[in-house]
Design a protein around this motif. Sequence first.
Motif, PDB file in Angstrom:
ATOM      1  N   GLY A 162       0.289  -6.104   7.209  1.00  0.00           N
ATOM      2  CA  GLY A 162      -0.033  -6.785   8.459  1.00  0.00           C
ATOM      3  C   GLY A 162      -1.229  -6.200   9.183  1.00  0.00           C
ATOM      4  O   GLY A 162      -1.738  -6.809  10.122  1.00  0.00           O
ATOM      5  N   ASP A 163      -1.690  -5.010   8.775  1.00  0.00           N
ATOM      6  CA  ASP A 163      -2.873  -4.415   9.400  1.00  0.00           C
ATOM      7  C   ASP A 163      -4.091  -5.301   9.178  1.00  0.00           C
ATOM      8  O   ASP A 163      -4.227  -5.942   8.143  1.00  0.00           O
ATOM      9  CB  ASP A 163      -3.166  -3.027   8.815  1.00  0.00           C
ATOM     10  CG  ASP A 163      -2.210  -1.954   9.313  1.00  0.00           C
ATOM     11  OD1 ASP A 163      -1.446  -2.215  10.260  1.00  0.00           O
ATOM     12  OD2 ASP A 163      -2.237  -0.847   8.738  1.00  0.00           O
ATOM     13  N   ILE A 164      -4.964  -5.301  10.166  1.00  0.00           N
ATOM     14  CA  ILE A 164      -6.218  -6.048  10.079  1.00  0.00           C
ATOM     15  C   ILE A 164      -7.329  -5.032   9.861  1.00  0.00           C
ATOM     16  O   ILE A 164      -7.431  -4.047  10.584  1.00  0.00           O
ATOM     17  CB  ILE A 164      -6.467  -6.855  11.369  1.00  0.00           C
ATOM     18  CG1 ILE A 164      -5.321  -7.847  11.595  1.00  0.00           C
ATOM     19  CG2 ILE A 164      -7.811  -7.572  11.301  1.00  0.00           C
ATOM     20  CD1 ILE A 164      -5.320  -8.486  12.971  1.00  0.00           C
ATOM     21  N   LEU A 165      -8.151  -5.264   8.838  1.00  0.00           N
ATOM     22  CA  LEU A 165      -9.234  -4.352   8.495  1.00  0.00           C
ATOM     23  C   LEU A 165     -10.570  -5.024   8.766  1.00  0.00           C
ATOM     24  O   LEU A 165     -10.740  -6.218   8.509  1.00  0.00           O
ATOM     25  CB  LEU A 165      -9.137  -3.942   7.025  1.00  0.00           C
ATOM     26  CG  LEU A 165      -7.782  -3.371   6.594  1.00  0.00           C
ATOM     27  CD1 LEU A 165      -7.785  -3.061   5.106  1.00  0.00           C
ATOM     28  CD2 LEU A 165      -7.443  -2.140   7.400  1.00  0.00           C
ATOM     29  N   VAL A 166     -11.532  -4.243   9.282  1.00  0.00           N
ATOM     30  CA  VAL A 166     -12.845  -4.764   9.652  1.00  0.00           C
ATOM     31  C   VAL A 166     -13.916  -3.890   9.009  1.00  0.00           C
ATOM     32  O   VAL A 166     -13.937  -2.675   9.207  1.00  0.00           O
ATOM     33  CB  VAL A 166     -13.035  -4.732  11.188  1.00  0.00           C
ATOM     34  CG1 VAL A 166     -14.375  -5.328  11.577  1.00  0.00           C
ATOM     35  CG2 VAL A 166     -11.896  -5.425  11.904  1.00  0.00           C
ATOM     36  N   ALA A 167     -14.825  -4.510   8.242  1.00  0.00           N
ATOM     37  CA  ALA A 167     -15.956  -3.777   7.668  1.00  0.00           C
ATOM     38  C   ALA A 167     -16.912  -3.409   8.790  1.00  0.00           C
ATOM     39  O   ALA A 167     -17.292  -4.250   9.598  1.00  0.00           O
ATOM     40  CB  ALA A 167     -16.661  -4.630   6.622  1.00  0.00           C
ATOM     41  N   MET A 168     -17.303  -2.127   8.842  1.00  0.00           N
ATOM     42  CA  MET A 168     -18.117  -1.653   9.959  1.00  0.00           C
ATOM     43  C   MET A 168     -19.524  -1.226   9.570  1.00  0.00           C
ATOM     44  O   MET A 168     -20.267  -0.736  10.411  1.00  0.00           O
ATOM     45  CB  MET A 168     -17.396  -0.490  10.649  1.00  0.00           C
ATOM     46  CG  MET A 168     -16.121  -0.933  11.299  1.00  0.00           C
ATOM     47  SD  MET A 168     -15.116   0.338  12.108  1.00  0.00           S
ATOM     48  CE  MET A 168     -16.188   1.641  12.478  1.00  0.00           C
TER      49      MET A 168
ATOM     50  N   ASN B 171     -10.399   3.186   3.746  1.00  0.00           N
ATOM     51  CA  ASN B 171     -11.672   3.687   3.256  1.00  0.00           C
ATOM     52  C   ASN B 171     -12.591   3.976   4.445  1.00  0.00           C
ATOM     53  O   ASN B 171     -12.391   3.469   5.546  1.00  0.00           O
ATOM     54  CB  ASN B 171     -12.310   2.646   2.331  1.00  0.00           C
ATOM     55  CG  ASN B 171     -13.391   3.211   1.460  1.00  0.00           C
ATOM     56  OD1 ASN B 171     -13.765   4.374   1.590  1.00  0.00           O
ATOM     57  ND2 ASN B 171     -13.901   2.390   0.563  1.00  0.00           N
ATOM     58  N   GLN B 172     -13.617   4.768   4.199  1.00  0.00           N
ATOM     59  CA  GLN B 172     -14.569   5.064   5.272  1.00  0.00           C
ATOM     60  C   GLN B 172     -15.318   3.806   5.684  1.00  0.00           C
ATOM     61  O   GLN B 172     -15.495   2.892   4.905  1.00  0.00           O
ATOM     62  CB  GLN B 172     -15.555   6.132   4.825  1.00  0.00           C
ATOM     63  CG  GLN B 172     -16.444   5.714   3.667  1.00  0.00           C
ATOM     64  CD  GLN B 172     -17.342   6.848   3.206  1.00  0.00           C
ATOM     65  OE1 GLN B 172     -17.268   7.943   3.714  1.00  0.00           O
ATOM     66  NE2 GLN B 172     -18.191   6.559   2.245  1.00  0.00           N
ATOM     67  N   ARG B 173     -15.744   3.797   6.930  1.00  0.00           N
ATOM     68  CA  ARG B 173     -16.499   2.685   7.519  1.00  0.00           C
ATOM     69  C   ARG B 173     -15.733   1.374   7.528  1.00  0.00           C
ATOM     70  O   ARG B 173     -16.304   0.295   7.479  1.00  0.00           O
ATOM     71  CB  ARG B 173     -17.836   2.489   6.813  1.00  0.00           C
ATOM     72  CG  ARG B 173     -18.726   3.696   6.868  1.00  0.00           C
ATOM     73  CD  ARG B 173     -19.283   3.834   8.250  1.00  0.00           C
ATOM     74  NE  ARG B 173     -20.351   4.826   8.256  1.00  0.00           N
ATOM     75  CZ  ARG B 173     -20.684   5.536   9.291  1.00  0.00           C
ATOM     76  NH1 ARG B 173     -20.054   5.373  10.418  1.00  0.00           N
ATOM     77  NH2 ARG B 173     -21.655   6.405   9.225  1.00  0.00           N
ATOM     78  N   VAL B 174     -14.402   1.483   7.571  1.00  0.00           N
ATOM     79  CA  VAL B 174     -13.551   0.312   7.713  1.00  0.00           C
ATOM     80  C   VAL B 174     -12.684   0.537   8.947  1.00  0.00           C
ATOM     81  O   VAL B 174     -11.999   1.553   9.050  1.00  0.00           O
ATOM     82  CB  VAL B 174     -12.660   0.082   6.472  1.00  0.00           C
ATOM     83  CG1 VAL B 174     -11.721  -1.099   6.691  1.00  0.00           C
ATOM     84  CG2 VAL B 174     -13.519  -0.141   5.235  1.00  0.00           C
ATOM     85  N   GLY B 175     -12.759  -0.391   9.887  1.00  0.00           N
ATOM     86  CA  GLY B 175     -11.955  -0.293  11.091  1.00  0.00           C
ATOM     87  C   GLY B 175     -10.561  -0.828  10.853  1.00  0.00           C
ATOM     88  O   GLY B 175     -10.351  -1.721  10.029  1.00  0.00           O
ATOM     89  N   LEU B 176      -9.617  -0.283  11.580  1.00  0.00           N
ATOM     90  CA  LEU B 176      -8.218  -0.681  11.452  1.00  0.00           C
ATOM     91  C   LEU B 176      -7.726  -1.203  12.790  1.00  0.00           C
ATOM     92  O   LEU B 176      -7.881  -0.543  13.819  1.00  0.00           O
ATOM     93  CB  LEU B 176      -7.371   0.526  11.028  1.00  0.00           C
ATOM     94  CG  LEU B 176      -5.860   0.358  11.075  1.00  0.00           C
ATOM     95  CD1 LEU B 176      -5.403  -0.652  10.027  1.00  0.00           C
ATOM     96  CD2 LEU B 176      -5.173   1.685  10.847  1.00  0.00           C
TER      97      LEU B 176
END
Length: 100
Positions: free
Chosen positions: A31-37, A57-62
């Motif tokens: 259910g977590d939402i991940l955002v490429a940063m 992973n690094q540079r991915v927002g949660l």
Amino acid sequence: NLNGDTVDLDYDICYPLEFWIANDTYRIKMGDILVAMSGATVGKIGRYTYNQPALLNQRVGLIRIYDNQVFPNYVYHYVKSSLFLKQIQKRPVNFFLNGC
């Protein structure tokens, strides 16, 4: 890998159980939402739909919802909106890394 609306797992990268135990702050939950940063995919969004161990992973927002009065689907569709994408693209990466 953020792919469309979901997250695809890369089964080629596996770590021993000790690594999982030692890195509990980077665990991803269903259910977590991940955002490429960063990179060419800044703002790409995916929802983690698996019930198996994975690490951020690094540079991915949660984005994780802790309040049961907040509707997860509402938050997910908001972060998929063009309004949210525009806000991410105009902010420097360190803005997000500082928890703002």
